[in-house]
Design a protein around this motif. Sequence first.
Motif, PDB file in Angstrom:
ATOM      1  N   GLY A 157      -7.113  37.193  68.859  1.00  0.00           N
ATOM      2  CA  GLY A 157      -6.391  38.517  69.010  1.00  0.00           C
ATOM      3  C   GLY A 157      -7.190  39.635  69.536  1.00  0.00           C
ATOM      4  O   GLY A 157      -7.197  40.532  70.318  1.00  0.00           O
ATOM      5  N   GLU A 158      -8.504  39.866  68.667  1.00  0.00           N
ATOM      6  CA  GLU A 158      -9.468  41.032  68.891  1.00  0.00           C
ATOM      7  C   GLU A 158      -9.998  40.908  70.309  1.00  0.00           C
ATOM      8  O   GLU A 158     -10.154  41.912  70.829  1.00  0.00           O
ATOM      9  CB  GLU A 158     -10.387  40.984  67.815  1.00  0.00           C
ATOM     10  CG  GLU A 158      -9.731  41.542  66.220  1.00  0.00           C
ATOM     11  CD  GLU A 158      -9.164  42.739  66.360  1.00  0.00           C
ATOM     12  OE1 GLU A 158      -9.576  43.637  66.863  1.00  0.00           O
ATOM     13  OE2 GLU A 158      -8.037  42.877  65.455  1.00  0.00           O
ATOM     14  N   LYS A 203     -17.878  41.239  71.953  1.00  0.00           N
ATOM     15  CA  LYS A 203     -19.177  40.314  71.698  1.00  0.00           C
ATOM     16  C   LYS A 203     -19.334  39.797  70.183  1.00  0.00           C
ATOM     17  O   LYS A 203     -19.378  38.651  70.097  1.00  0.00           O
ATOM     18  CB  LYS A 203     -20.642  41.117  72.035  1.00  0.00           C
ATOM     19  CG  LYS A 203     -21.577  40.403  71.895  1.00  0.00           C
ATOM     20  CD  LYS A 203     -23.053  41.466  72.080  1.00  0.00           C
ATOM     21  CE  LYS A 203     -22.886  41.750  73.618  1.00  0.00           C
ATOM     22  NZ  LYS A 203     -24.095  42.475  73.921  1.00  0.00           N
ATOM     23  N   GLU A 204     -18.921  40.480  69.413  1.00  0.00           N
ATOM     24  CA  GLU A 204     -19.123  40.225  68.081  1.00  0.00           C
ATOM     25  C   GLU A 204     -17.964  39.204  67.706  1.00  0.00           C
ATOM     26  O   GLU A 204     -18.083  38.233  67.025  1.00  0.00           O
ATOM     27  CB  GLU A 204     -18.601  41.442  67.201  1.00  0.00           C
ATOM     28  CG  GLU A 204     -19.720  42.402  67.194  1.00  0.00           C
ATOM     29  CD  GLU A 204     -19.485  43.698  66.283  1.00  0.00           C
ATOM     30  OE1 GLU A 204     -18.644  43.567  65.236  1.00  0.00           O
ATOM     31  OE2 GLU A 204     -20.100  44.635  66.414  1.00  0.00           O
ATOM     32  N   HIS A 205     -16.595  39.330  68.268  1.00  0.00           N
ATOM     33  CA  HIS A 205     -15.624  38.403  67.703  1.00  0.00           C
ATOM     34  C   HIS A 205     -15.716  37.176  68.542  1.00  0.00           C
ATOM     35  O   HIS A 205     -15.512  36.147  68.008  1.00  0.00           O
ATOM     36  CB  HIS A 205     -14.198  39.018  68.158  1.00  0.00           C
ATOM     37  CG  HIS A 205     -13.778  39.974  66.953  1.00  0.00           C
ATOM     38  ND1 HIS A 205     -13.210  39.441  65.944  1.00  0.00           N
ATOM     39  CD2 HIS A 205     -13.622  41.396  66.924  1.00  0.00           C
ATOM     40  CE1 HIS A 205     -13.117  40.583  65.276  1.00  0.00           C
ATOM     41  NE2 HIS A 205     -13.444  41.790  65.633  1.00  0.00           N
ATOM     42  N   SER A 206     -16.412  37.146  69.758  1.00  0.00           N
ATOM     43  CA  SER A 206     -16.720  36.016  70.202  1.00  0.00           C
ATOM     44  C   SER A 206     -17.716  34.925  69.476  1.00  0.00           C
ATOM     45  O   SER A 206     -17.603  33.869  69.403  1.00  0.00           O
ATOM     46  CB  SER A 206     -17.327  36.048  71.611  1.00  0.00           C
ATOM     47  OG  SER A 206     -16.313  36.440  72.695  1.00  0.00           O
ATOM     48  N   THR A 207     -18.731  35.775  69.092  1.00  0.00           N
ATOM     49  CA  THR A 207     -19.761  35.085  68.316  1.00  0.00           C
ATOM     50  C   THR A 207     -19.119  34.646  66.993  1.00  0.00           C
ATOM     51  O   THR A 207     -19.371  33.514  66.538  1.00  0.00           O
ATOM     52  CB  THR A 207     -20.942  36.185  67.883  1.00  0.00           C
ATOM     53  OG1 THR A 207     -21.458  36.632  69.182  1.00  0.00           O
ATOM     54  CG2 THR A 207     -22.085  35.445  67.285  1.00  0.00           C
ATOM     55  N   ASN A 208     -18.385  35.628  66.346  1.00  0.00           N
ATOM     56  CA  ASN A 208     -17.875  35.033  65.037  1.00  0.00           C
ATOM     57  C   ASN A 208     -16.794  33.846  65.286  1.00  0.00           C
ATOM     58  O   ASN A 208     -16.683  32.870  64.400  1.00  0.00           O
ATOM     59  CB  ASN A 208     -17.067  36.099  64.492  1.00  0.00           C
ATOM     60  CG  ASN A 208     -17.605  37.407  64.026  1.00  0.00           C
ATOM     61  OD1 ASN A 208     -18.725  37.101  63.586  1.00  0.00           O
ATOM     62  ND2 ASN A 208     -17.066  38.361  63.786  1.00  0.00           N
ATOM     63  N   ASN A 209     -16.235  33.873  66.563  1.00  0.00           N
ATOM     64  CA  ASN A 209     -15.308  32.678  66.680  1.00  0.00           C
ATOM     65  C   ASN A 209     -16.110  31.455  66.929  1.00  0.00           C
ATOM     66  O   ASN A 209     -15.845  30.280  66.330  1.00  0.00           O
ATOM     67  CB  ASN A 209     -14.375  33.012  67.761  1.00  0.00           C
ATOM     68  CG  ASN A 209     -13.050  32.158  67.926  1.00  0.00           C
ATOM     69  OD1 ASN A 209     -12.570  32.171  66.789  1.00  0.00           O
ATOM     70  ND2 ASN A 209     -12.689  31.449  68.972  1.00  0.00           N
TER      71      ASN A 209
END
Length: 86
Positions: free
Chosen positions: A11-12, A37-43
Amino acid sequence: ITAIVTTTNKGEMELAKLAQQKATNPEVKKFAESMLKEHSTNNEEAMKLAQKMNVTPDKNVKTSQMTMENEQTFNVLKKLKGKEFD
């Protein structure tokens, strides 16, 4: 839990992509890039952990509700332009 994490990240990421397209303020665009970038890495990390633990982030009632809320937010924001969006 992995389903909630991946649903949140998805979602983010969608909202960040929208902001990259619609924002006119350079700071908003910069923030959107950071969010993506952050949410892609987290995912990616969440999926690696799920694989390592041999679990699949299956949809459930909570993730379905989250997805619906994410879509509603996206639909509201995609109608905004310029400073209204920023």
